[in-house]
Design a protein around this motif. Structure first.
Motif, PDB file in Angstrom:
ATOM      1  N   ARG A  75     -29.079 -10.704   0.831  1.00  0.00           N
ATOM      2  CA  ARG A  75     -28.391 -11.473   1.870  1.00  0.00           C
ATOM      3  C   ARG A  75     -27.149 -10.712   2.301  1.00  0.00           C
ATOM      4  NH1 ARG A  75     -32.382 -14.022   1.346  1.00  0.00           N
ATOM      5  NH2 ARG A  75     -32.698 -16.246   1.154  1.00  0.00           N
ATOM      6  N   ARG A  77     -23.398 -11.081   4.367  1.00  0.00           N
ATOM      7  CA  ARG A  77     -22.344 -11.934   4.924  1.00  0.00           C
ATOM      8  C   ARG A  77     -21.384 -11.050   5.709  1.00  0.00           C
ATOM      9  NH1 ARG A  77     -19.760 -13.194  -0.178  1.00  0.00           N
ATOM     10  NH2 ARG A  77     -18.113 -14.137   1.068  1.00  0.00           N
ATOM     11  N   ASP A  86     -16.009 -16.260   4.737  1.00  0.00           N
ATOM     12  CA  ASP A  86     -17.102 -15.955   5.665  1.00  0.00           C
ATOM     13  C   ASP A  86     -16.631 -16.147   7.099  1.00  0.00           C
ATOM     14  OD1 ASP A  86     -18.845 -15.457   3.609  1.00  0.00           O
ATOM     15  OD2 ASP A  86     -19.970 -17.310   3.823  1.00  0.00           O
ATOM     16  N   PRO A  88     -17.508 -17.096  10.967  1.00  0.00           N
ATOM     17  CA  PRO A  88     -18.529 -17.936  11.602  1.00  0.00           C
ATOM     18  C   PRO A  88     -19.661 -17.066  12.146  1.00  0.00           C
ATOM     19  CG  PRO A  88     -16.326 -18.521  12.364  1.00  0.00           C
ATOM     20  CD  PRO A  88     -16.190 -17.247  11.572  1.00  0.00           C
ATOM     21  N   ARG A  89     -20.876 -17.584  12.143  1.00  0.00           N
ATOM     22  CA  ARG A  89     -22.018 -16.854  12.674  1.00  0.00           C
ATOM     23  C   ARG A  89     -21.691 -16.384  14.091  1.00  0.00           C
ATOM     24  NH1 ARG A  89     -24.546 -15.438   8.434  1.00  0.00           N
ATOM     25  NH2 ARG A  89     -26.268 -16.657   7.674  1.00  0.00           N
ATOM     26  N   GLY A  90     -22.035 -15.129  14.357  1.00  0.00           N
ATOM     27  CA  GLY A  90     -21.810 -14.566  15.680  1.00  0.00           C
ATOM     28  C   GLY A  90     -20.474 -13.870  15.836  1.00  0.00           C
ATOM     29  N   GLU A  91     -19.588 -13.920  14.817  1.00  0.00           N
ATOM     30  CA  GLU A  91     -18.295 -13.248  14.913  1.00  0.00           C
ATOM     31  C   GLU A  91     -18.275 -12.006  14.030  1.00  0.00           C
ATOM     32  OE1 GLU A  91     -14.746 -15.544  14.742  1.00  0.00           O
ATOM     33  OE2 GLU A  91     -15.657 -17.247  15.782  1.00  0.00           O
ATOM     34  N   ILE A 116     -22.030  -8.285  12.411  1.00  0.00           N
ATOM     35  CA  ILE A 116     -22.152  -9.711  12.714  1.00  0.00           C
ATOM     36  C   ILE A 116     -23.323 -10.256  11.914  1.00  0.00           C
ATOM     37  CG2 ILE A 116     -22.610 -11.411  14.517  1.00  0.00           C
ATOM     38  CD1 ILE A 116     -21.515  -9.286  16.534  1.00  0.00           C
ATOM     39  N   ALA A 117     -23.071 -11.250  11.066  1.00  0.00           N
ATOM     40  CA  ALA A 117     -24.146 -11.895  10.315  1.00  0.00           C
ATOM     41  C   ALA A 117     -24.894 -12.858  11.231  1.00  0.00           C
ATOM     42  CB  ALA A 117     -23.580 -12.644   9.114  1.00  0.00           C
ATOM     43  N   ARG A 118     -26.187 -12.874  11.087  1.00  0.00           N
ATOM     44  CA  ARG A 118     -27.055 -13.778  11.844  1.00  0.00           C
ATOM     45  C   ARG A 118     -28.024 -14.428  10.881  1.00  0.00           C
ATOM     46  NH1 ARG A 118     -29.038 -11.483  17.375  1.00  0.00           N
ATOM     47  NH2 ARG A 118     -30.932 -12.278  16.455  1.00  0.00           N
ATOM     48  N   ASP A 119     -28.664 -15.498  11.326  1.00  0.00           N
ATOM     49  CA  ASP A 119     -29.647 -16.165  10.474  1.00  0.00           C
ATOM     50  C   ASP A 119     -30.828 -15.265  10.156  1.00  0.00           C
ATOM     51  OD1 ASP A 119     -28.131 -18.490  10.320  1.00  0.00           O
ATOM     52  OD2 ASP A 119     -29.111 -19.392  12.055  1.00  0.00           O
ATOM     53  N   PHE A 122     -28.529  -9.073  10.292  1.00  0.00           N
ATOM     54  CA  PHE A 122     -27.174  -8.750  10.741  1.00  0.00           C
ATOM     55  C   PHE A 122     -27.241  -7.629  11.767  1.00  0.00           C
ATOM     56  CE2 PHE A 122     -27.927  -5.832   7.257  1.00  0.00           C
ATOM     57  CZ  PHE A 122     -27.345  -4.643   7.664  1.00  0.00           C
TER      58      PHE A 122
END
Length: 149
Positions: A75, A77, A86, A88-91, A116-119, A122
């Motif tokens: 994973r 982050r 962490d 926020p997603r997309g930052e 940028i971490a994504r679901d 990255f």
């Protein structure tokens, strides 16, 4: 230039580390696609490091920067380097990889890479400003320099 057989893929494992030249990813994959006659979606990049047991791959480079993905046991982050929280997603943050393939040593590696971490993985944006370039190609360059003496 020439055309590789249908279904061929090009696989690259990194950049120039700013030593010999700087080429934007769009230009790099556009040139590969043209020179070898395959679509950019079949130009695959690997992201990895000696400190990890697992590598990440993208699903082609139609769009740059591409999304890097790994198997289910790793994973990524994106964290705030000042707080360790962490993002926020997309930052944009500093990438930290937790690799469960490291069963008998430290499992999380804090990099000096921005991303940028994504679901679904990255996006690697490059080295953080002000840090020195690292990677396998650096060791080869040092070896070649030493061998010339």
């Amino acid at each position: 230039s020439f055309a590789l057989p249908a279904g061929s893929r090009l696989f690259d494992t990194g950049g120039f580390k700013g030593l010999s030249r700087n080429i934007a990813p769009d230009e790099f994959y556009g040139t590969l696609s043209f020179q070898f006659g395959i679509p950019r979606r079949l130009c695959i990049n690997m992201y990895g490091m000696t400190e990890l047991s697992t590598q990440f791959y993208d699903w082609g480079n139609d769009v740059c920067p591409s999304v890097k993905r790994g198997p289910h046991w790793i994973r990524t982050r994106a964290i705030n380097p000042l707080t360790g929280e962490d993002m926020p997603r997309g930052e944009v943050g500093i990438l930290a990889h937790c690799d469960l393939a490291h069963f008998n040593i430290v499992s999380t590696i804090l990099t000096e890479d921005a991303g940028i971490a994504r679901d679904d993985g990255f996006v690697f944006l490059g080295r953080t400003d002000g840090v020195e370039a690292k990677g396998c190609s650096m060791a080869v360059e040092e070896f070649l320099t030493a061998a010339r003496i």
